[in-house]
Scaffold this motif. Structure first.
Motif, mmCIF file in Angstrom:
data_model
loop_
_atom_site.group_PDB
_atom_site.id
_atom_site.type_symbol
_atom_site.label_atom_id
_atom_site.label_comp_id
_atom_site.label_asym_id
_atom_site.label_seq_id
_atom_site.Cartn_x
_atom_site.Cartn_y
_atom_site.Cartn_z
ATOM 1 N N THR A 43 0.840 -1.206 0.000
ATOM 2 C CA THR A 43 0.000 0.000 0.000
ATOM 3 C C THR A 43 0.878 1.261 0.000
ATOM 4 O OG1 THR A 43 -0.089 -0.086 2.421
ATOM 5 C CG2 THR A 43 -1.921 -1.087 1.224
ATOM 6 N N ARG A 44 2.211 1.074 -0.027
ATOM 7 C CA ARG A 44 3.044 2.279 -0.063
ATOM 8 C C ARG A 44 3.031 2.894 -1.461
ATOM 9 N NH1 ARG A 44 7.568 2.138 -2.905
ATOM 10 N NH2 ARG A 44 9.149 0.501 -2.793
ATOM 11 N N GLN A 45 3.341 4.157 -1.511
ATOM 12 C CA GLN A 45 3.339 4.878 -2.790
ATOM 13 C C GLN A 45 4.510 4.420 -3.666
ATOM 14 O OE1 GLN A 45 0.986 7.217 -3.968
ATOM 15 N NE2 GLN A 45 -0.022 6.266 -2.224
ATOM 16 N N PRO A 46 4.290 4.355 -4.998
ATOM 17 C CA PRO A 46 5.410 3.990 -5.880
ATOM 18 C C PRO A 46 6.513 5.051 -5.790
ATOM 19 C CG PRO A 46 3.316 3.984 -7.078
ATOM 20 C CD PRO A 46 3.049 4.579 -5.738
ATOM 21 N N TYR A 99 4.203 -2.881 8.112
ATOM 22 C CA TYR A 99 5.392 -2.184 8.582
ATOM 23 C C TYR A 99 5.085 -0.705 8.618
ATOM 24 C CZ TYR A 99 7.879 -6.497 7.617
ATOM 25 O OH TYR A 99 8.282 -7.816 7.600
ATOM 26 N N VAL A 100 5.318 -0.082 9.766
ATOM 27 C CA VAL A 100 5.018 1.335 9.975
ATOM 28 C C VAL A 100 3.573 1.585 9.536
ATOM 29 C CG1 VAL A 100 5.930 3.678 9.809
ATOM 30 C CG2 VAL A 100 7.463 1.751 9.442
ATOM 31 N N ASP A 101 3.348 2.295 8.426
ATOM 32 C CA ASP A 101 1.957 2.577 8.043
ATOM 33 C C ASP A 101 1.507 1.828 6.805
ATOM 34 O OD1 ASP A 101 1.562 4.303 10.148
ATOM 35 O OD2 ASP A 101 2.423 6.004 9.054
ATOM 36 N N ASN A 102 2.337 0.911 6.322
ATOM 37 C CA ASN A 102 1.988 0.240 5.067
ATOM 38 C C ASN A 102 1.913 -1.277 5.189
ATOM 39 O OD1 ASN A 102 1.790 2.474 3.150
ATOM 40 N ND2 ASN A 102 3.948 2.799 3.629
ATOM 41 N N TYR A 103 1.049 -1.851 4.358
ATOM 42 C CA TYR A 103 0.944 -3.305 4.251
ATOM 43 C C TYR A 103 1.887 -3.802 3.148
ATOM 44 C CZ TYR A 103 -3.574 -3.622 6.805
ATOM 45 O OH TYR A 103 -4.580 -3.607 7.744
ATOM 46 N N TYR A 104 2.419 -4.988 3.358
ATOM 47 C CA TYR A 104 3.173 -5.699 2.318
ATOM 48 C C TYR A 104 2.680 -7.138 2.343
ATOM 49 C CZ TYR A 104 6.518 -1.836 2.406
ATOM 50 O OH TYR A 104 7.105 -0.606 2.326
ATOM 51 N N GLY A 105 2.504 -7.761 1.178
ATOM 52 C CA GLY A 105 2.044 -9.146 1.184
ATOM 53 C C GLY A 105 2.329 -9.843 -0.134
ATOM 54 N N PHE A 114 2.941 -4.785 -6.800
ATOM 55 C CA PHE A 114 1.559 -4.497 -7.202
ATOM 56 C C PHE A 114 1.103 -3.422 -6.220
ATOM 57 C CE2 PHE A 114 1.918 -9.097 -8.382
ATOM 58 C CZ PHE A 114 1.734 -8.943 -9.748
ATOM 59 N N PHE A 115 0.872 -2.214 -6.707
ATOM 60 C CA PHE A 115 0.497 -1.116 -5.805
ATOM 61 C C PHE A 115 -1.014 -1.113 -5.574
ATOM 62 C CE2 PHE A 115 4.590 0.177 -7.601
ATOM 63 C CZ PHE A 115 5.293 0.444 -6.431
ATOM 64 N N LYS A 116 -1.389 -1.131 -4.293
ATOM 65 C CA LYS A 116 -2.808 -1.216 -3.920
ATOM 66 C C LYS A 116 -3.168 -0.092 -2.951
ATOM 67 C CE LYS A 116 -3.283 -5.306 -5.913
ATOM 68 N NZ LYS A 116 -4.054 -5.396 -7.160
ATOM 69 N N THR A 117 -4.451 0.244 -2.929
ATOM 70 C CA THR A 117 -4.910 1.152 -1.878
ATOM 71 C C THR A 117 -5.113 0.302 -0.622
ATOM 72 O OG1 THR A 117 -7.249 0.756 -2.331
ATOM 73 C CG2 THR A 117 -6.199 2.560 -3.563
#
Length: 208
Positions: free
Chosen positions: A40-43, A76-82, A54-57
């Motif tokens: 969900t982090r910005q590119p 992690y911090v404010d973003n999801y990774y999966g 894959f960038f997601k909201t």
């Protein structure tokens, strides 16, 4: 290649050279696919959707969690990774060996869901070399290096949960060793039930 691919999870300390080893492995052999994570982090500049990530909201990502479309995920911090399941499944069914580069907690979650997964831990020849590599990057502050070394101490606790430990001293040797390990995994009997049945059947036919 009719065989189904194998899922390989590669972990290691920050500074152990995971990214470099994976890039070299994929460049040298054509049967590997590096799994692309969703985030969900910005590119960042120069990153493309579907290539680096894959960038997601956040909403899209949480929908993926709810529908169980991720093999593993973490925040992690404010973003999801999966790790998106569909991408991995598609590559495995094409006979490609899929490499996931994730940390220990994620690796163990994957092994739980997919017991046939091969867990590989990349390590430096020594703790001193690790420190030198981190310092030598020139991009890390002294504090960041200390933090990464402390993190490595914590991660070292989980090393014995891995199937293989590979020392990354000379890049070329390390890449070769990783490739040999994965080729060997393809020969394990539990991955070759079809072959076993075929030869048994042929033997019985000839024995008549």
């Amino acid at each position: 290649m009719g065989d189904r691919g194998i899922l390989i999870v590669v972990s290691g300390f920050s500074g152990a050279g995971k990214g470099t080893v994976m890039k070299e492995l994929i460049g040298r052999y054509d049967n590997y696919a590096l799994s692309v994570s969703a985030t969900t982090r910005q590119p960042r500049e120069g990153e493309a959707d579907g290539r680096e990530y894959f960038f997601k909201t956040t909403q899209e990502f949480e929908k993926m969690i709810a529908k169980e479309e991720l093999i593993e995920y973490a925040r992690y911090v404010d973003n999801y990774y999966g790790t998106p399941r569909a991408y991995v499944e598609e590559k495995l069914s094409e006979g490609r060996d899929v490499i996931l580069e994730i940390e220990i907690q994620g690796a163990l979650k994957v092994k739980e869901k997919f017991p046939e997964t091969v867990l590989l831990f990349l390590m430096p020849p020594s703790a001193q070399v690790l420190k030198e590599r981190l310092t030598g990057r020139g991009t890390e502050t002294e504090e960041a290096v200390r933090f990464r070394m402390k993190r490595a101490c914590e991660e070292a606790e989980g090393m014995d949960r891995y199937d293989y430990l590979v020392i990354n001293d000379k890049l070329s040797d390390c890449v070769e060793e990783v490739h040999r390990i994965i080729r060997g995994e393809h020969r394990k009997s539990f991955r070759n039930q079809g072959l076993i049945e075929k030869i048994r059947k042929e033997l019985m036919e000839l024995d008549k």
